[in-house]
Design an enzyme around this catalytic site. Sequence first.
Site, PDB file in Angstrom:
ATOM      1  N   CYS A 356      -1.795  -0.182   1.858  1.00  0.00           N
ATOM      2  CA  CYS A 356      -2.346  -0.292   0.270  1.00  0.00           C
ATOM      3  C   CYS A 356      -3.878  -0.443   0.512  1.00  0.00           C
ATOM      4  O   CYS A 356      -4.574   0.427   0.725  1.00  0.00           O
ATOM      5  CB  CYS A 356      -1.713  -1.644  -0.196  1.00  0.00           C
ATOM      6  SG  CYS A 356      -1.848  -1.647  -2.138  1.00  0.00           S
ATOM      7  N   HIS A 468       4.660  -1.320   0.218  1.00  0.00           N
ATOM      8  CA  HIS A 468       4.801  -2.678   0.719  1.00  0.00           C
ATOM      9  C   HIS A 468       6.152  -2.828   1.198  1.00  0.00           C
ATOM     10  O   HIS A 468       6.979  -2.223   0.426  1.00  0.00           O
ATOM     11  CB  HIS A 468       4.253  -3.748  -0.460  1.00  0.00           C
ATOM     12  CG  HIS A 468       2.992  -3.716  -0.580  1.00  0.00           C
ATOM     13  ND1 HIS A 468       1.768  -4.425   0.177  1.00  0.00           N
ATOM     14  CD2 HIS A 468       1.948  -3.453  -1.596  1.00  0.00           C
ATOM     15  CE1 HIS A 468       0.677  -4.311  -0.111  1.00  0.00           C
ATOM     16  NE2 HIS A 468       0.625  -3.581  -1.244  1.00  0.00           N
TER      17      HIS A 468
END
Length: 536
Positions: A356, A468
């Site tokens: 991310c 994630h």
Amino acid sequence: MSTLNNNKVHPLTKVLMVQGTTSDAGKSTLVAGLCRLFVRKGVKVAPFKPQNMALNSAVTIDGGEIGRAQALQAVACHLEPQIDFNPILLKPSSDTGSQVIVHGKALMKMEAEDYFGKNAEGYRVKAMAAVKESYHRLTSNYDMLLVEGAGSPAEINLREGDIANMGFAEEVDCPVIIIADIDKGGVFAHLVGTLALLSESEQARVKGFVINRFRGDVSLLQDGLDWLENYTNKPVLGVLPYLHDLHLDAEDALIAAPEKSSDTKLKVLVLVLPRISNHTDFDPLRLNPQIDFNYVSLQTLAKSQAQDQQALPPADLIIIPGSKNVRADLEFIREQGWDTAIDKHLRYGGKVLGICGGYQMLGQAIDDPSGIEDIAGCSEGLGLLPLVTELTANKILQQVEGHLTLLGETAPVQGYEIHCGRSRSLMPLAKPLHLREKSGEQVSNEQQPGQAEGMLSSDSQIMGTYLHGLFDSPEACQLILKWAGMEQAEAVDVNRVREQQLDRLADVLEQHLDLERLNQIWQASRVKELSEKQHV
């Protein structure tokens, strides 16, 4: 947003709010355990936290964002996470500012002086309306609602605009129990002092206490318990033992890896950034007995007494995690000289993974023209992958599934994306992931390959992704560990561990809580509510 009836209230819904004397007193854990305990008894139960402040969050089935603890509590209830479980989420982006998320969507950036200052009452009115909207939807559809407070109800400076603790309990007229952590010391002072700082009506709605993390023979505590009950005229509903090695998702605290043998097969470092987010990504690595796992921070480097504080310890894999303020955390990496240490790590053949915000940092540039995370501007990236990122107001929030391809092998994977950035590749490189939005339908990867995602450097040393939960899928975790240099890797199934720990917690609560007294609290509350309705 859910379309549940906002006006109908289930006539039999039991509501109980758990507040704590301090942060980390055990509120989240107690609510999660109660959720699992009662759902095992056949009760249709849901968790609820009116307002949360956390950097760790989860993506809901209805395309929103809630606190990590409420996602765990949803799992305890055998439910998919929903926005109504945590209608207000504050995500700090700087020392004075937070992103405000209402019903799963980021609305605005609110400075601390606005939130806690003269505009607090105006914010409270709007936020409480959103909170009650979710509350009414949940009480219309569940038999029991277990509510978690935030921090402490005795924070004098926060009482005016409170919607997280007694402000909510007074608004909906629900009973409250207070939990305190005896392991911190001063447990009786914490409980008595908290009660003393509440108003008369708030004190009246406190129906009992729970003491958490007690070590030893509880009979040695009995004199203190008797005194507390006599002094406050409130019952102690239970003394919970200290649970060693309780492995559940942490909301904010970084939990060190458990003790491991000296014959670990892979060394993994995760850089601790000032605004690190979603570090629960790494629980499968932290718990793996074959992995020497460490969070690296300024504190851990100082304790190591290394001559060069800017040098990172030797490792096979360095992970740059997600961040709530990517450009500021990138600058922090440079200030510590960790960018130079990462370059050295790569020259010696090590692997680097960015997730991310960490993925964005690996690129050539990060542009925030509108000041989405902080001050508007553009930052030079670490220059390790050919991509550029622009931060935009519209956040991508979705649960995804698909497959990971590395080393000529493919493994199924699922997780979630939660990011403001849009990254653009500057040259064609391998994209190791193919992901599609999770639909709940059983569809093979061959039928729906999904969109290519992430990036793998041409020498296969550097990988980045927005996904994630990358390590939560055991097969994908094994493949990544093999890529990092760990042959015959064995992955920890963190989902199975989570289920085992929730059941363990529920067993402990059933043994050590006075469930009959809890039921009496609900019955007394129900009698009062029915009496008031009949009077009206």
